[in-house]
Design a protein around this motif. Structure first.
Motif, PDB file in Angstrom:
ATOM      1  N   GLU A  82       0.811  -1.219   0.000  1.00 20.70           N
ATOM      2  CA  GLU A  82       0.000   0.000   0.000  1.00 20.70           C
ATOM      3  C   GLU A  82       0.841   1.264   0.000  1.00 20.70           C
ATOM      4  O   GLU A  82       0.449   2.283  -0.585  1.00 20.70           O
ATOM      5  CB  GLU A  82      -0.971   0.003   1.182  1.00 20.70           C
ATOM      6  N   ASP A  83       2.025   1.238   0.629  1.00 20.78           N
ATOM      7  CA  ASP A  83       2.834   2.457   0.700  1.00 20.78           C
ATOM      8  C   ASP A  83       3.397   2.839  -0.657  1.00 20.78           C
ATOM      9  O   ASP A  83       3.380   4.010  -1.041  1.00 20.78           O
ATOM     10  CB  ASP A  83       3.955   2.306   1.739  1.00 20.78           C
ATOM     11  N   TRP A  86       0.584   4.134  -2.925  1.00 21.78           N
ATOM     12  CA  TRP A  86       0.244   5.513  -2.598  1.00 21.78           C
ATOM     13  C   TRP A  86       1.269   6.487  -3.159  1.00 21.78           C
ATOM     14  O   TRP A  86       0.913   7.458  -3.834  1.00 21.78           O
ATOM     15  CB  TRP A  86       0.132   5.697  -1.085  1.00 21.78           C
ATOM     16  N   SER A  87       2.533   6.257  -2.895  1.00 21.54           N
ATOM     17  CA  SER A  87       3.564   7.216  -3.292  1.00 21.54           C
ATOM     18  C   SER A  87       3.756   7.269  -4.804  1.00 21.54           C
ATOM     19  O   SER A  87       4.045   8.337  -5.352  1.00 21.54           O
ATOM     20  CB  SER A  87       4.889   6.878  -2.604  1.00 21.54           C
ATOM     21  N   SER A  91      -0.591   9.629  -4.572  1.00 20.50           N
ATOM     22  CA  SER A  91      -0.130  10.924  -4.074  1.00 20.50           C
ATOM     23  C   SER A  91       0.102  11.939  -5.190  1.00 20.50           C
ATOM     24  O   SER A  91      -0.299  13.103  -5.060  1.00 20.50           O
ATOM     25  CB  SER A  91       1.134  10.747  -3.234  1.00 20.50           C
ATOM     26  N   ARG A  95      -1.741  16.064  -5.476  1.00 16.52           N
ATOM     27  CA  ARG A  95      -0.768  17.021  -4.955  1.00 16.52           C
ATOM     28  C   ARG A  95      -1.352  18.418  -4.752  1.00 16.52           C
ATOM     29  O   ARG A  95      -0.809  19.212  -3.977  1.00 16.52           O
ATOM     30  CB  ARG A  95       0.444  17.097  -5.880  1.00 16.52           C
ATOM     31  N   LEU A 102      -5.430  15.738   2.184  1.00 16.90           N
ATOM     32  CA  LEU A 102      -4.425  14.793   1.685  1.00 16.90           C
ATOM     33  C   LEU A 102      -4.025  13.798   2.770  1.00 16.90           C
ATOM     34  O   LEU A 102      -3.890  12.596   2.514  1.00 16.90           O
ATOM     35  CB  LEU A 102      -3.192  15.555   1.184  1.00 16.90           C
ATOM     36  N   ASP A 103      -3.845  14.282   3.996  1.00 27.86           N
ATOM     37  CA  ASP A 103      -3.482  13.391   5.102  1.00 27.86           C
ATOM     38  C   ASP A 103      -4.588  12.370   5.371  1.00 27.86           C
ATOM     39  O   ASP A 103      -4.311  11.191   5.636  1.00 27.86           O
ATOM     40  CB  ASP A 103      -3.219  14.200   6.371  1.00 27.86           C
ATOM     41  N   HIS A 106      -4.541   9.850   2.568  1.00 23.10           N
ATOM     42  CA  HIS A 106      -3.395   8.953   2.769  1.00 23.10           C
ATOM     43  C   HIS A 106      -3.741   7.887   3.795  1.00 23.10           C
ATOM     44  O   HIS A 106      -3.521   6.678   3.569  1.00 23.10           O
ATOM     45  CB  HIS A 106      -2.191   9.777   3.216  1.00 23.10           C
ATOM     46  N   HIS A 107      -4.301   8.312   4.911  1.00 19.85           N
ATOM     47  CA  HIS A 107      -4.676   7.367   5.966  1.00 19.85           C
ATOM     48  C   HIS A 107      -5.702   6.362   5.450  1.00 19.85           C
ATOM     49  O   HIS A 107      -5.538   5.142   5.605  1.00 19.85           O
ATOM     50  CB  HIS A 107      -5.236   8.124   7.168  1.00 19.85           C
ATOM     51  N   THR A 110      -4.329   3.897   2.489  1.00 21.11           N
ATOM     52  CA  THR A 110      -3.354   2.892   2.919  1.00 21.11           C
ATOM     53  C   THR A 110      -3.959   1.907   3.917  1.00 21.11           C
ATOM     54  O   THR A 110      -3.671   0.707   3.865  1.00 21.11           O
ATOM     55  CB  THR A 110      -2.099   3.551   3.515  1.00 21.11           C
TER      56      THR A 110
END
Length: 352
Positions: A82-83, A86-87, A91, A95, A102-103, A106-107, A110
């Protein structure tokens, strides 16, 4: 027989390729999918009109991502991380979204992708992100065993609907060695709208409306799980605010507070009258210090049900604060009766 439309496939290929092929987007996707440039150009014009692509120039146009964003990809579950997803893919799409949103995205992304990886037993996991008109929608879908079915089996519940009650409490996981059981609880409260669809059942939490809702949906696949999360990009909510709301205090960050929708202990049209129902409702809540029992939608409860919660459980767990809310007068009377018995009975056996 009409050929199936490939529009969605073309759209996904265009939106995925535009960042690396801004000058030869149509030709590249045409070659990739084995389609004519004319067919791909139809979808390009549509995406430009809808704001997902931006076009500069006419003779040799250059394409970039528009102000609206869309992403859809299906992955083999095995080996998915998942990381990195995301990246690498998500993400960059978001942007321009405000930092607090965004936070939260992200939570949510993931956590839910990781749940699908570790718990679903699926062959594939699908990820869909849509950013349009100041609204962010994220969907995580798998073709696995189904979240409600898995929880019901793990707890030996008589009905899969009761799995939603356990999810709404928080701190439940089928893999306690590797998971805290907090992901769904906190994610559902960070987003404006949160839904889990599985096995013909839908669990829905909408921020500001207070009530977690359970309903049946007949025209959905019986296998797998779909998690849908939506939030306005104008939202002022932060992930920290949500964590703080359910923490044990300003100097501690233990997950110490939960809100339990009492009506989720009901199966079908049954009334909440028995000690067994009350025990099911209160299962695992002794892990919290502050438990809000939300009686919204509950018109009546039985004496034994009330006594089991507000006398028997309360005496056995004096460290747990029980706070009933949204109770109608008939329910309030039953609660007060049980609390009075708790205060005066001196440890006698449960009332009949």
């Amino acid at each position: 027989m009409a050929r199936p439309s490939r529009s969605a496939e073309i759209d996904a290929a265009l939106l995925q390729a535009v960042a690396t092929h801004p000058r030869d987007l149509v030709g590249m996707v045409s070659a990739q999918l084995g389609l004519s440039s004319a067919r791909v150009s139809i979808q390009v014009r549509k995406l430009v009109a809808e704001g997902y692509l931006r076009k500069e120039g006419t003779t040799r146009p250059v394409y970039t991502r528009g102000h609206n964003r869309r992403f859809w990809q299906r992955y083999p579950r095995e080996g998915l991380a998942e990381d990195s997803l995301w990246s690498t893919h998500l993400s960059p799409l978001l942007r321009d979204v405000p930092r607090n949103v965004l936070d939260i995205a992200h939570h949510g992304a993931t956590e839910m992708i990781n749940n699908a990886i570790d718990h679903s037993e699926a062959a594939h996991v699908g990820v869909h992100v849509e950013l349009r008109d100041e609204e962010l929608l994220m969907m995580i879908a798998d073709d696995g065993v189904g979240i409600f079915r898995k929880i019901a089996r793990a707890l030996q519940l008589p009905d899969e609907r009761l799995a939603l009650l356990e999810l709404s409490k928080g701190k439940f996981t089928t893999d306690p060695r590797n998971h805290s059981g907090e992901g769904v609880f906190f994610t559902s409260r960070m987003f404006d709208r949160f839904q889990i669809m599985s096995g013909g059942l839908v669990f829905s939490h909408e921020e500001g409306h207070g009530n977690d809702v359970l309903f049946d949906l007949d025209d959905m696949p019986k296998e797998g799980t779909v998690v849908s999360m939506g939030i306005s990009t104008r939202s002022q909510r932060t992930a920290k605010q949500v964590f703080d709301e359910y923490s044990s205090g300003p100097d501690e960050y233990a997950f110490a507070k939960t809100v339990v929708p009492v009506r989720l202990a009901q199966v079908g049209d049954e009334n909440l009258i028995s000690r067994s129902q009350a025990k099911r409702l209160m299962q695992r809540v002794d892990r919290f210090r502050h438990v809000v029992l939300d009686f919204s939608g509950v018109t009546t409860i039985g004496q034994a049900f009330a006594d089991e919660i507000f006398r028997v459980f309360a005496q056995a767990h004096p460290e747990v604060e029980l706070v009933p809310v949204h109770a109608v007068s008939e329910v309030q009377q039953m609660i007060r009766r049980a609390e009075t018995a708790r205060d005066y009975d001196g440890g006698q056996l449960p009332l009949l």
